[in-house]
Write an enzyme that holds these catalytic residues in place. Structure first.
Site, PDB file in Angstrom:
ATOM      1  N   CYS A 157       0.828  -1.206   0.000  1.00 24.30           N
ATOM      2  CA  CYS A 157       0.000   0.000   0.000  1.00 24.30           C
ATOM      3  C   CYS A 157       0.861   1.253   0.000  1.00 24.30           C
ATOM      4  O   CYS A 157       0.360   2.344  -0.258  1.00 24.30           O
ATOM      5  CB  CYS A 157      -0.951   0.005   1.195  1.00 24.30           C
ATOM      6  SG  CYS A 157      -0.096   0.037   2.769  1.00 24.30           S
ATOM      7  N   CYS A 180      -2.590  -2.891   8.538  1.00 24.92           N
ATOM      8  CA  CYS A 180      -2.264  -1.555   9.051  1.00 24.92           C
ATOM      9  C   CYS A 180      -1.828  -1.663  10.517  1.00 24.92           C
ATOM     10  O   CYS A 180      -0.901  -0.970  10.952  1.00 24.92           O
ATOM     11  CB  CYS A 180      -3.458  -0.627   8.926  1.00 24.92           C
ATOM     12  SG  CYS A 180      -4.344  -0.790   7.368  1.00 24.92           S
TER      13      CYS A 180
HETATM   14 FE1  FES Z   1      -1.654   0.084   4.247  1.00 25.42          FE
HETATM   15 FE2  FES Z   1      -3.433   0.943   5.932  1.00 25.42          FE
HETATM   16  S1  FES Z   1      -3.728   0.565   3.820  1.00 25.42           S
HETATM   17  S2  FES Z   1      -1.336   0.720   6.263  1.00 25.42           S
END
Ligand code: FES
Length: 144
Positions: A33, A103
């Site tokens: 991400c 996360c």
């Molecule tokens: Fe990667 Fe939250 S989407 S840390």
């Protein structure tokens, strides 16, 4: 989708910022991400975490978990802080949706990386703490 606690810690994050001359600093990132989290710890001579701050360049759940993780480690010894796992952070936030579990993992890794940095600087070992794999240094300018 998100618990009230997650929304609260996302909208009013605790401990945002940095600590000058921190005892330990850890920066971790998630390659998928692209989110980056950095945690600063101020640790006293009895190995108690006096203060913790964070800077997170990431999603709302990453901000909420950094906020909760820093709250949870404050006042703990470095050994106790190791028990602040992503599960503990998620529980304290009344859960996270499955797609956001990674996360909270970032928060656990950032705590470990900052404890590792502290241990390295002081030439000590913390039982059960391993060298973080995701500690990163490139991309730090994103946070400055
Ligand atoms: Fe990667 Fe939250 S989407 S840390």
């Amino acid at each position: 989708m998100y618990s009230e606690k997650v929304m609260d810690h996302f909208q009013n994050p605790r401990n945002v910022g940095e600590i000058e001359h921190a005892s330990g600093v850890g920066t971790v990132g998630n390659a998928k991400c692209g989110d980056i989290m950095r945690i600063y710890l101020d640790i006293d001579e009895n190995q108690v975490i006096r203060d913790a701050k964070f800077k997170t360049f990431g999603c709302g759940a990453a901000i909420a978990t950094s906020s909760m993780a820093t709250e949870l480690v404050k006042g703990k010894t470095v050994q106790e802080a190791l028990a602040v796992t992503n599960k503990a952070v998620m529980e304290a936030l009344d859960g996270l949706p499955p797609v956001k579990v990674h996360c909270s993992l970032l928060a656990e890794e950032a705590i470990h990386a900052s404890l590792w940095d502290y241990a390295q600087k002081n030439h000590i070992t913390i039982d059960g703490l391993e060298e973080p794999k995701t500690d990163i240094h490139e991309g730090e300018e994103l946070l400055e």
